[in-house]
Scaffold this active site. Sequence first.
Site, PDB file in Angstrom:
ATOM      1  N   ARG A 186      34.385  18.441 -11.587  1.00  0.00           N
ATOM      2  CA  ARG A 186      35.555  17.628 -11.920  1.00  0.00           C
ATOM      3  C   ARG A 186      35.719  17.647 -13.431  1.00  0.00           C
ATOM      4  O   ARG A 186      34.894  18.207 -14.146  1.00  0.00           O
ATOM      5  CB  ARG A 186      35.491  16.207 -11.328  1.00  0.00           C
ATOM      6  CG  ARG A 186      34.157  15.576 -11.120  1.00  0.00           C
ATOM      7  CD  ARG A 186      33.393  15.363 -12.368  1.00  0.00           C
ATOM      8  NE  ARG A 186      34.161  14.630 -13.337  1.00  0.00           N
ATOM      9  CZ  ARG A 186      33.922  14.608 -14.639  1.00  0.00           C
ATOM     10  NH1 ARG A 186      32.926  15.313 -15.154  1.00  0.00           N
ATOM     11  NH2 ARG A 186      34.651  13.913 -15.467  1.00  0.00           N
ATOM     12  N   GLY A 187      36.828  17.017 -13.907  1.00  0.00           N
ATOM     13  CA  GLY A 187      37.172  17.129 -15.329  1.00  0.00           C
ATOM     14  C   GLY A 187      38.177  18.262 -15.472  1.00  0.00           C
ATOM     15  O   GLY A 187      37.945  19.382 -14.976  1.00  0.00           O
ATOM     16  N   ALA A 188      39.296  17.972 -16.137  1.00  0.00           N
ATOM     17  CA  ALA A 188      40.425  18.910 -16.126  1.00  0.00           C
ATOM     18  C   ALA A 188      40.058  20.340 -16.563  1.00  0.00           C
ATOM     19  O   ALA A 188      40.352  21.308 -15.846  1.00  0.00           O
ATOM     20  CB  ALA A 188      41.555  18.343 -16.980  1.00  0.00           C
ATOM     21  N   ARG A 207      43.707  19.537  -6.450  1.00  0.00           N
ATOM     22  CA  ARG A 207      43.908  18.204  -7.057  1.00  0.00           C
ATOM     23  C   ARG A 207      45.200  18.261  -7.879  1.00  0.00           C
ATOM     24  O   ARG A 207      45.480  19.270  -8.521  1.00  0.00           O
ATOM     25  CB  ARG A 207      42.722  17.787  -7.936  1.00  0.00           C
ATOM     26  CG  ARG A 207      41.453  17.478  -7.125  1.00  0.00           C
ATOM     27  CD  ARG A 207      40.349  16.898  -7.997  1.00  0.00           C
ATOM     28  NE  ARG A 207      40.602  15.510  -8.365  1.00  0.00           N
ATOM     29  CZ  ARG A 207      39.859  14.857  -9.276  1.00  0.00           C
ATOM     30  NH1 ARG A 207      38.861  15.464  -9.896  1.00  0.00           N
ATOM     31  NH2 ARG A 207      40.117  13.605  -9.562  1.00  0.00           N
ATOM     32  N   GLN A 256      31.763   8.033 -13.341  1.00  0.00           N
ATOM     33  CA  GLN A 256      31.536   9.213 -14.195  1.00  0.00           C
ATOM     34  C   GLN A 256      30.769   8.838 -15.462  1.00  0.00           C
ATOM     35  O   GLN A 256      29.997   9.639 -15.979  1.00  0.00           O
ATOM     36  CB  GLN A 256      32.886   9.848 -14.590  1.00  0.00           C
ATOM     37  CG  GLN A 256      33.580  10.629 -13.502  1.00  0.00           C
ATOM     38  CD  GLN A 256      34.530   9.784 -12.703  1.00  0.00           C
ATOM     39  OE1 GLN A 256      34.400   8.557 -12.616  1.00  0.00           O
ATOM     40  NE2 GLN A 256      35.513  10.421 -12.088  1.00  0.00           N
ATOM     41  N   ASP A 301      43.831  14.512 -18.718  1.00  0.00           N
ATOM     42  CA  ASP A 301      44.043  15.415 -17.582  1.00  0.00           C
ATOM     43  C   ASP A 301      45.390  16.115 -17.654  1.00  0.00           C
ATOM     44  O   ASP A 301      45.572  17.191 -17.096  1.00  0.00           O
ATOM     45  CB  ASP A 301      43.920  14.655 -16.265  1.00  0.00           C
ATOM     46  CG  ASP A 301      42.468  14.381 -15.965  1.00  0.00           C
ATOM     47  OD1 ASP A 301      41.899  13.463 -16.597  1.00  0.00           O
ATOM     48  OD2 ASP A 301      41.883  15.111 -15.151  1.00  0.00           O
ATOM     49  N   ASN A 341      44.969  10.091 -17.984  1.00  0.00           N
ATOM     50  CA  ASN A 341      43.505  10.234 -18.025  1.00  0.00           C
ATOM     51  C   ASN A 341      42.900   9.266 -17.009  1.00  0.00           C
ATOM     52  O   ASN A 341      43.614   8.490 -16.361  1.00  0.00           O
ATOM     53  CB  ASN A 341      42.974   9.974 -19.438  1.00  0.00           C
ATOM     54  CG  ASN A 341      41.526  10.416 -19.591  1.00  0.00           C
ATOM     55  OD1 ASN A 341      41.189  11.556 -19.241  1.00  0.00           O
ATOM     56  ND2 ASN A 341      40.656   9.551 -20.075  1.00  0.00           N
ATOM     57  N   LYS A 342      41.606   9.316 -16.891  1.00  0.00           N
ATOM     58  CA  LYS A 342      40.886   8.520 -15.884  1.00  0.00           C
ATOM     59  C   LYS A 342      41.321   7.060 -15.881  1.00  0.00           C
ATOM     60  O   LYS A 342      41.506   6.453 -16.942  1.00  0.00           O
ATOM     61  CB  LYS A 342      39.388   8.647 -16.165  1.00  0.00           C
ATOM     62  CG  LYS A 342      38.473   7.858 -15.268  1.00  0.00           C
ATOM     63  CD  LYS A 342      38.693   8.111 -13.779  1.00  0.00           C
ATOM     64  CE  LYS A 342      38.638   9.584 -13.407  1.00  0.00           C
ATOM     65  NZ  LYS A 342      39.214   9.831 -12.059  1.00  0.00           N
TER      66      LYS A 342
HETATM   67  O1  MRU Z   1      38.503  12.476 -11.650  1.00  0.00           O
HETATM   68  P1  MRU Z   1      37.873  13.288 -12.741  1.00  0.00           P
HETATM   69  O2  MRU Z   1      36.417  12.986 -12.942  1.00  0.00           O
HETATM   70  O3  MRU Z   1      38.155  14.770 -12.584  1.00  0.00           O
HETATM   71  O4  MRU Z   1      38.613  12.804 -14.052  1.00  0.00           O
HETATM   72  C1  MRU Z   1      38.260  13.381 -15.285  1.00  0.00           C
HETATM   73  C2  MRU Z   1      38.876  12.695 -16.428  1.00  0.00           C
HETATM   74  O5  MRU Z   1      39.736  11.857 -16.298  1.00  0.00           O
HETATM   75  C3  MRU Z   1      38.445  13.138 -17.752  1.00  0.00           C
HETATM   76  O6  MRU Z   1      38.429  12.075 -18.653  1.00  0.00           O
HETATM   77  C4  MRU Z   1      39.459  14.211 -18.215  1.00  0.00           C
HETATM   78  O7  MRU Z   1      39.538  15.245 -17.259  1.00  0.00           O
HETATM   79  C5  MRU Z   1      39.093  14.822 -19.470  1.00  0.00           C
HETATM   80  S1  MRU Z   1      37.760  15.892 -19.178  1.00  0.00           S
HETATM   81  C6  MRU Z   1      37.467  16.820 -20.517  1.00  0.00           C
END
Ligand code: MRU
Length: 354
Positions: A51-53, A94, A198, A239, A249-250
């Site tokens: 996970r993470g963009a 996603r 996370q 994201d 973002n998250k």
């Molecule tokens: O749901 P996730 O864990 O994929 O969400 C990730 C985030 O929101 C991160 O903060 C974002 O992708 C930046 S990662 C470099």
Amino acid sequence: MEREFDTVRAVQWRDGRLVLLDQRRLPESTEFVMLDDATATAQAIRDMVVRGAPAIGVTAAYGVVLAARDAYARSGPDWRGSWGSDLETLAAARPTAVNLAWAIARMVRRAEALGEEDPAAALLAEARAIHAEDIAANRRMGELGAALFDKPCGVLTHCNTGSLATGGYGTALGVIRSAYRAGKVTEVFADETRPWLQGARLTAWELTTDGIPVRLLVDGAAAHLMASGQVGWLIVGADRIAANGDVANKIGTYAAAIAARHHGVRVMVVAPSTTVDPATPDGASIPIEQRDPGEVLAWGGHRVAPPGVAAWNPAFDVTPAALIDALVTERGVVRAPDRERMRAVFPAGAPGVD
Ligand code: MRU
């Protein structure tokens, strides 16, 4: 040698297979998932093995290699006629992280330039390039972000934006790594980041693994931390960044940014240009993923809410550009981002901007 504070790699290509560090199992165990086809890769993205963009984008690029390899095995020179459904499955994994669509589009552009020969080697080289460019972008953003500190201070971060969330090094966590190495970070605070944790499970593990001390807090303590004067910067990833500088973002980032503005804590968003989406005009147009209510209703595998209770579980929120002091990308820093300042760095239709 100067310490790098950077040892973790979440996405790897080994012996013709895609290998992902299983982020669902951290920190209890370090396990790897081996993938041989695009459908399994999409499933791994959906299930948050990775996970993470930016990490999702890198993974999807390798997933396209697997799709092409299967298509060539099935159809030979007509391989492009039979890989469409694999590409669609990958793209639908996603919805919010735009790096996913960006990486697939770049891989398809590379595929279009190929002839009828086996595409695997050329596409693998392209996926490796996407991976290496992401790490290079993170290192550059680390330098640019660290340079924004006018004095050493504590920092607060949200979610996980490190090597686990990217090709390596990290976005917001990359800035924290670089600033820590330069003696500019006195203390790292990390929100636990409900509901998937996370921050508690991944950021705490990653920083501890790399020898950077971190203190965890519950998300609800962030405003109180800022009021206490212990942090000078809130540093987060993204994201998807809209054309006007609004940032998805998250979930919880928006609340933290509001609290930061109220307390005079500066807000830094760190993301590579692959997260900027000039085709999305503003934050309201960004698709926000809704996840399983079970993530909210249970904790550690045990249900905490009474039977019959429903939950609302958006995975992301949108922080308006007006709350952001600095948007750090590998192309440069956009201070107080708005549509015009964004356009100056990311003109629609410019090379590399889709
Ligand atoms: O749901 P996730 O864990 O994929 O969400 C990730 C985030 O929101 C991160 O903060 C974002 O992708 C930046 S990662 C470099």
